[in-house]
Write an enzyme that holds these catalytic residues in place. Structure first.
Site, PDB file in Angstrom:
ATOM      1  N   HIS A   1       0.717  -1.161   0.021  1.00 21.02           N
ATOM      2  CA  HIS A   1      -0.135   0.038  -0.148  1.00 21.02           C
ATOM      3  C   HIS A   1       0.772   1.261  -0.045  1.00 21.02           C
ATOM      4  O   HIS A   1       0.355   2.231  -0.590  1.00 21.02           O
ATOM      5  CB  HIS A   1      -0.939   0.103   1.304  1.00 21.02           C
ATOM      6  CG  HIS A   1      -1.867  -1.262   1.382  1.00 21.02           C
ATOM      7  ND1 HIS A   1      -2.177  -1.847   2.522  1.00 21.02           N
ATOM      8  CD2 HIS A   1      -2.891  -1.577   0.414  1.00 21.02           C
ATOM      9  CE1 HIS A   1      -3.094  -2.692   2.276  1.00 21.02           C
ATOM     10  NE2 HIS A   1      -3.400  -2.648   1.185  1.00 21.02           N
TER      11      HIS A   1
ATOM     12  N   LYS B   1     -15.881  -7.800   4.365  1.00 22.67           N
ATOM     13  CA  LYS B   1     -14.705  -7.978   5.206  1.00 22.67           C
ATOM     14  C   LYS B   1     -15.108  -7.897   6.642  1.00 22.67           C
ATOM     15  O   LYS B   1     -15.605  -6.675   6.901  1.00 22.67           O
ATOM     16  CB  LYS B   1     -13.667  -7.701   4.753  1.00 22.67           C
ATOM     17  CG  LYS B   1     -13.120  -7.961   3.339  1.00 22.67           C
ATOM     18  CD  LYS B   1     -11.729  -7.242   2.980  1.00 22.67           C
ATOM     19  CE  LYS B   1     -11.121  -7.477   1.588  1.00 22.67           C
ATOM     20  NZ  LYS B   1     -10.041  -6.608   1.341  1.00 22.67           N
TER      21      LYS B   1
ATOM     22  N   ARG C   1      -2.032  -5.931  -8.521  1.00 21.38           N
ATOM     23  CA  ARG C   1      -0.632  -6.812  -8.295  1.00 21.38           C
ATOM     24  C   ARG C   1      -0.728  -7.717  -9.583  1.00 21.38           C
ATOM     25  O   ARG C   1       0.120  -8.414 -10.035  1.00 21.38           O
ATOM     26  CB  ARG C   1      -0.784  -7.323  -7.225  1.00 21.38           C
ATOM     27  CG  ARG C   1      -0.393  -6.653  -5.976  1.00 21.38           C
ATOM     28  CD  ARG C   1      -0.661  -7.434  -4.564  1.00 21.38           C
ATOM     29  NE  ARG C   1      -2.467  -7.318  -4.713  1.00 21.38           N
ATOM     30  CZ  ARG C   1      -2.996  -7.521  -3.622  1.00 21.38           C
ATOM     31  NH1 ARG C   1      -2.526  -7.811  -2.421  1.00 21.38           N
ATOM     32  NH2 ARG C   1      -4.340  -7.724  -3.843  1.00 21.38           N
TER      33      ARG C   1
ATOM     34  N   SER D   1      -2.981  -7.768   2.644  1.00 18.17           N
ATOM     35  CA  SER D   1      -3.255  -7.915   4.034  1.00 18.17           C
ATOM     36  C   SER D   1      -3.939  -9.141   4.456  1.00 18.17           C
ATOM     37  O   SER D   1      -3.438  -9.405   5.677  1.00 18.17           O
ATOM     38  CB  SER D   1      -4.607  -6.803   4.162  1.00 18.17           C
ATOM     39  OG  SER D   1      -4.125  -5.347   3.932  1.00 18.17           O
TER      40      SER D   1
HETATM   41  O1  PNS Z   1      -8.907  -2.851   0.529  1.00 13.42           O
HETATM   42  P1  PNS Z   1     -10.247  -3.349   0.154  1.00 13.42           P
HETATM   43  O2  PNS Z   1     -10.989  -4.174   1.092  1.00 13.42           O
HETATM   44  O3  PNS Z   1     -10.361  -3.853  -1.184  1.00 13.42           O
HETATM   45  O4  PNS Z   1     -11.133  -1.805   0.063  1.00 13.42           O
HETATM   46  C1  PNS Z   1     -12.345  -1.691  -0.557  1.00 13.42           C
HETATM   47  C2  PNS Z   1     -13.088  -0.362  -0.252  1.00 13.42           C
HETATM   48  C3  PNS Z   1     -12.832  -0.326   1.311  1.00 13.42           C
HETATM   49  C4  PNS Z   1     -12.262   0.693  -1.010  1.00 13.42           C
HETATM   50  C5  PNS Z   1     -14.315  -0.238  -0.651  1.00 13.42           C
HETATM   51  O5  PNS Z   1     -15.223  -1.601  -0.047  1.00 13.42           O
HETATM   52  C6  PNS Z   1     -15.272   1.048  -0.434  1.00 13.42           C
HETATM   53  O6  PNS Z   1     -14.932   1.845  -1.457  1.00 13.42           O
HETATM   54  N1  PNS Z   1     -15.804   1.086   0.570  1.00 13.42           N
HETATM   55  C7  PNS Z   1     -16.767   2.218   0.824  1.00 13.42           C
HETATM   56  C8  PNS Z   1     -18.119   2.244   0.438  1.00 13.42           C
HETATM   57  C9  PNS Z   1     -18.135   2.071  -0.884  1.00 13.42           C
HETATM   58  O7  PNS Z   1     -18.207   3.170  -1.555  1.00 13.42           O
HETATM   59  N2  PNS Z   1     -18.901   1.153  -1.618  1.00 13.42           N
HETATM   60  C10 PNS Z   1     -19.037   0.986  -3.170  1.00 13.42           C
HETATM   61  C11 PNS Z   1     -17.687   0.601  -3.712  1.00 13.42           C
HETATM   62  S1  PNS Z   1     -18.066   0.587  -5.484  1.00 13.42           S
END
Ligand code: PNS
Length: 168
Positions: free
Chosen positions: A19, A43, A92, A129
């Site tokens: 990250h 998650k 990645r 992670s």
């Molecule tokens: O590291 P991750 O778990 O892949 O991150 C995912 C994250 C937190 C970026 C995504 O779930 C997110 O944007 N969550 C905020 C809520 C949201 O906007 N949901 C719609 C995403 S299209």
């Protein structure tokens, strides 16, 4: 001159060297990088949001033009609020693209903000992670995958008794 802001979103449970590599690359392309520590509905995090924000903030301390915020709601709304020029995500490999592409389309649908994909350092392509947590859970060495303070926090969270509400 307009400040061009990039948002680097993720759950960062925990922040890894991968990250941090992506944030550095994003900062080389944009005037300011806002790291958004968000909620991934799919998650159950090991670390609470406050800890994830603190660890990322410590990891980028001293990096000019980088700040970390908690994102309690939609990424699209945060981007609109900040007037972000782009969302930056690291890839990645192909599996990452498959997961990221629908989110990029949804975020553009909601806010009009484009997602820019950046290729991370190949020597960190195996770092995630979830694997960091898995390696730590079974006694493996996570130094070299995360900053030292993160390693300590992950080990502490893994050895802590589970919360009474049953959250993992
Ligand atoms: O590291 P991750 O778990 O892949 O991150 C995912 C994250 C937190 C970026 C995504 O779930 C997110 O944007 N969550 C905020 C809520 C949201 O906007 N949901 C719609 C995403 S299209």
């Amino acid at each position: 001159m307009t400040t061009r802001i990039a948002v680097c979103p993720g759950s960062f449970d925990p922040v890894t060297l991968g990250h941090l590599d992506i944030v550095r690359r994003a900062r080389s392309l944009f005037d300011e990088v806002v790291v958004a520590v968000g909620i991934n509905a799919g998650k159950a995090p090991l670390l609470d949001a406050e800890t994830r924000v603190r660890l990322f903030t410590e990891a980028v301390a001293g990096q000019d033009g980088v700040r970390v915020v908690r994102m309690p709601g939609l990424l699209a709304d945060l981007c609109t609020e900040l007037g972000a020029a782009a969302i930056v995500k690291g890839l990645r490999g192909g599996a990452d693209y498959d997961a990221e592409q629908p989110m990029a389309l949804m975020n553009r649908h909601l806010s009009g903000v484009e997602t820019v994909f950046v290729t991370g350092a190949p020597e960190l392509a195996h770092v995630s992670s979830s694997m960091v947590k898995d390696v730590a859970r079974y006694g493996g060495d996570i130094a070299g995958l995360v900053p030292p303070a993160v390693s300590d926090a992950v080990h502490a969270a893994i050895s802590a008794p589970p919360p009474k509400d049953g959250r993992s």
